[in-house]
Design a protein around this motif. Structure first.
Motif, mmCIF file in Angstrom:
data_model
loop_
_atom_site.group_PDB
_atom_site.id
_atom_site.type_symbol
_atom_site.label_atom_id
_atom_site.label_comp_id
_atom_site.label_asym_id
_atom_site.label_seq_id
_atom_site.Cartn_x
_atom_site.Cartn_y
_atom_site.Cartn_z
ATOM 1 N N VAL A 135 6.665 7.730 1.326
ATOM 2 C CA VAL A 135 6.141 8.600 2.381
ATOM 3 C C VAL A 135 4.973 7.901 3.073
ATOM 4 O O VAL A 135 4.372 6.984 2.510
ATOM 5 C CB VAL A 135 5.685 9.971 1.826
ATOM 6 C CG1 VAL A 135 6.850 10.734 1.214
ATOM 7 C CG2 VAL A 135 4.557 9.803 0.819
ATOM 8 N N THR A 136 4.671 8.370 4.268
ATOM 9 C CA THR A 136 3.518 7.809 4.967
ATOM 10 C C THR A 136 2.261 8.550 4.529
ATOM 11 O O THR A 136 2.245 9.765 4.437
ATOM 12 C CB THR A 136 3.687 7.916 6.491
ATOM 13 O OG1 THR A 136 4.066 9.246 6.826
ATOM 14 C CG2 THR A 136 4.732 6.958 6.993
ATOM 15 N N GLY A 137 1.249 7.757 4.243
ATOM 16 C CA GLY A 137 -0.047 8.301 3.868
ATOM 17 C C GLY A 137 -1.066 7.956 4.933
ATOM 18 O O GLY A 137 -0.742 7.348 5.957
ATOM 19 N N ARG A 138 -2.283 8.295 4.697
ATOM 20 C CA ARG A 138 -3.366 8.043 5.652
ATOM 21 C C ARG A 138 -3.507 6.553 5.960
ATOM 22 O O ARG A 138 -3.753 6.158 7.083
ATOM 23 C CB ARG A 138 -4.673 8.578 5.078
ATOM 24 C CG ARG A 138 -5.837 8.511 6.022
ATOM 25 C CD ARG A 138 -7.079 9.137 5.466
ATOM 26 N NE ARG A 138 -6.743 10.303 4.653
ATOM 27 C CZ ARG A 138 -7.439 10.733 3.624
ATOM 28 N NH1 ARG A 138 -8.544 10.139 3.277
ATOM 29 N NH2 ARG A 138 -7.066 11.787 2.936
ATOM 30 N N ASP A 139 -3.322 5.710 4.930
ATOM 31 C CA ASP A 139 -3.539 4.265 5.105
ATOM 32 C C ASP A 139 -2.244 3.456 5.039
ATOM 33 O O ASP A 139 -2.278 2.252 4.825
ATOM 34 C CB ASP A 139 -4.514 3.763 4.031
ATOM 35 C CG ASP A 139 -5.876 4.416 4.166
ATOM 36 O OD1 ASP A 139 -6.334 4.597 5.313
ATOM 37 O OD2 ASP A 139 -6.489 4.741 3.130
ATOM 38 N N GLY A 140 -1.101 4.110 5.185
ATOM 39 C CA GLY A 140 0.172 3.383 5.150
ATOM 40 C C GLY A 140 1.140 4.025 4.180
ATOM 41 O O GLY A 140 1.017 5.204 3.834
ATOM 42 N N TRP A 141 2.102 3.242 3.731
ATOM 43 C CA TRP A 141 3.154 3.753 2.851
ATOM 44 C C TRP A 141 2.639 4.046 1.457
ATOM 45 O O TRP A 141 1.738 3.368 0.952
ATOM 46 C CB TRP A 141 4.296 2.746 2.768
ATOM 47 C CG TRP A 141 5.065 2.665 4.039
ATOM 48 C CD1 TRP A 141 5.006 1.664 4.976
ATOM 49 C CD2 TRP A 141 5.997 3.628 4.524
ATOM 50 N NE1 TRP A 141 5.849 1.971 6.018
ATOM 51 C CE2 TRP A 141 6.469 3.159 5.769
ATOM 52 C CE3 TRP A 141 6.477 4.839 4.043
ATOM 53 C CZ2 TRP A 141 7.397 3.865 6.522
ATOM 54 C CZ3 TRP A 141 7.406 5.536 4.798
ATOM 55 C CH2 TRP A 141 7.858 5.052 6.019
ATOM 56 N N LEU A 142 3.247 5.056 0.830
ATOM 57 C CA LEU A 142 2.961 5.433 -0.560
ATOM 58 C C LEU A 142 4.278 5.628 -1.293
ATOM 59 O O LEU A 142 5.263 6.089 -0.703
ATOM 60 C CB LEU A 142 2.177 6.749 -0.617
ATOM 61 C CG LEU A 142 0.787 6.762 0.005
ATOM 62 C CD1 LEU A 142 0.259 8.191 0.084
ATOM 63 C CD2 LEU A 142 -0.157 5.883 -0.803
ATOM 64 N N LEU A 143 4.276 5.309 -2.573
ATOM 65 C CA LEU A 143 5.411 5.628 -3.439
ATOM 66 C C LEU A 143 5.135 7.017 -3.995
ATOM 67 O O LEU A 143 4.172 7.226 -4.731
ATOM 68 C CB LEU A 143 5.552 4.596 -4.555
ATOM 69 C CG LEU A 143 6.663 4.804 -5.569
ATOM 70 C CD1 LEU A 143 8.022 5.005 -4.916
ATOM 71 C CD2 LEU A 143 6.713 3.629 -6.542
ATOM 72 N N ALA A 144 5.964 7.994 -3.595
ATOM 73 C CA ALA A 144 5.709 9.392 -3.924
ATOM 74 C C ALA A 144 6.424 9.855 -5.178
ATOM 75 O O ALA A 144 5.911 10.692 -5.917
ATOM 76 C CB ALA A 144 6.106 10.291 -2.759
ATOM 77 N N ALA A 145 7.633 9.340 -5.410
ATOM 78 C CA ALA A 145 8.410 9.777 -6.575
ATOM 79 C C ALA A 145 9.480 8.743 -6.868
ATOM 80 O O ALA A 145 9.940 8.026 -5.973
ATOM 81 C CB ALA A 145 9.062 11.129 -6.306
ATOM 82 N N SER A 146 9.862 8.668 -8.139
ATOM 83 C CA SER A 146 10.983 7.818 -8.530
ATOM 84 C C SER A 146 11.661 8.437 -9.746
ATOM 85 O O SER A 146 11.077 9.263 -10.456
ATOM 86 C CB SER A 146 10.539 6.378 -8.812
ATOM 87 O OG SER A 146 9.575 6.336 -9.850
ATOM 88 N N GLN A 147 12.884 8.025 -9.940
ATOM 89 C CA GLN A 147 13.682 8.547 -11.054
ATOM 90 C C GLN A 147 14.689 7.471 -11.411
ATOM 91 O O GLN A 147 15.216 6.786 -10.537
ATOM 92 C CB GLN A 147 14.371 9.843 -10.636
ATOM 93 C CG GLN A 147 15.146 10.549 -11.721
ATOM 94 C CD GLN A 147 16.596 10.089 -11.812
ATOM 95 O OE1 GLN A 147 17.195 9.717 -10.826
ATOM 96 N NE2 GLN A 147 17.144 10.128 -13.004
ATOM 97 N N ALA A 148 14.945 7.293 -12.691
ATOM 98 C CA ALA A 148 15.908 6.289 -13.156
ATOM 99 C C ALA A 148 16.864 6.917 -14.163
ATOM 100 O O ALA A 148 16.446 7.709 -15.014
ATOM 101 C CB ALA A 148 15.173 5.109 -13.787
#
Length: 153
Positions: A135-148
């Protein structure tokens, strides 16, 4: 007079959120550009995990980040940072194949892929199918969630 102005404006004030424009879905050219950004961002994440670069990783994971393991265990941002600093095998820096990128308004990008991950206890590598949400955050991209999910042998 003020009361009449207020009464006249009241329906507009109440409808404020309804009149707001929803985020626009990126067109194909924008989506391709965003995918290239995410590919670069994923490289940054992989390098930070491999280098155990805590400040970079801390900025990369969203504060509300969660990762769901194949076992069903859920990690938050802090737990994921601890695993990265300990050098645990992670999807973040594992070789990936079968990558698929889906770009949504926001922009938000969902990436799916397949990676071999070492089970340290068994000293055996298993293939995992995974999903990561950026997702886009204030300062650029962020990893918000993951699943394996571990694939059958």
């Amino acid at each position: 007079m003020r009361r009449r102005l207020f009464l006249a404006a009241s329906p507009l004030l109440a409808a404020g959120p309804a009149l707001a424009h929803p985020p626009r879905q990126p067109d194909n050219a924008e989506a391709q550009s965003i995918i290239e950004e995410i590919k670069t961002f994923r490289e940054k994440i992989a390098k930070a995990v491999t280098d155990k670069d805590f400040p970079t990783l801390r900025a990369i994971y969203a504060d509300a980040f969660t990762h769901t393991h194949g076992s069903g265990k859920v990690d938050n941002k802090d737990a994921r940072l601890v695993l990265a600093m300990a050098g645990e095998p992670m999807i973040e820096n594992a070789p990936a194949s079968e990558l698929s990128f889906r770009v949504f308004a926001g922009p938000t990008v969902i990436v799916t892929g397949k990676s071999p991950i070492l089970n340290v206890k068994e000293q055996k590598t298993y293939d995992f199918r995974w999903v990561a949400v950026y997702v886009t955050g204030r300062d650029g991209w962020l990893l918000a969630a993951s699943q394996a999910t571990r694939l059958p042998a």
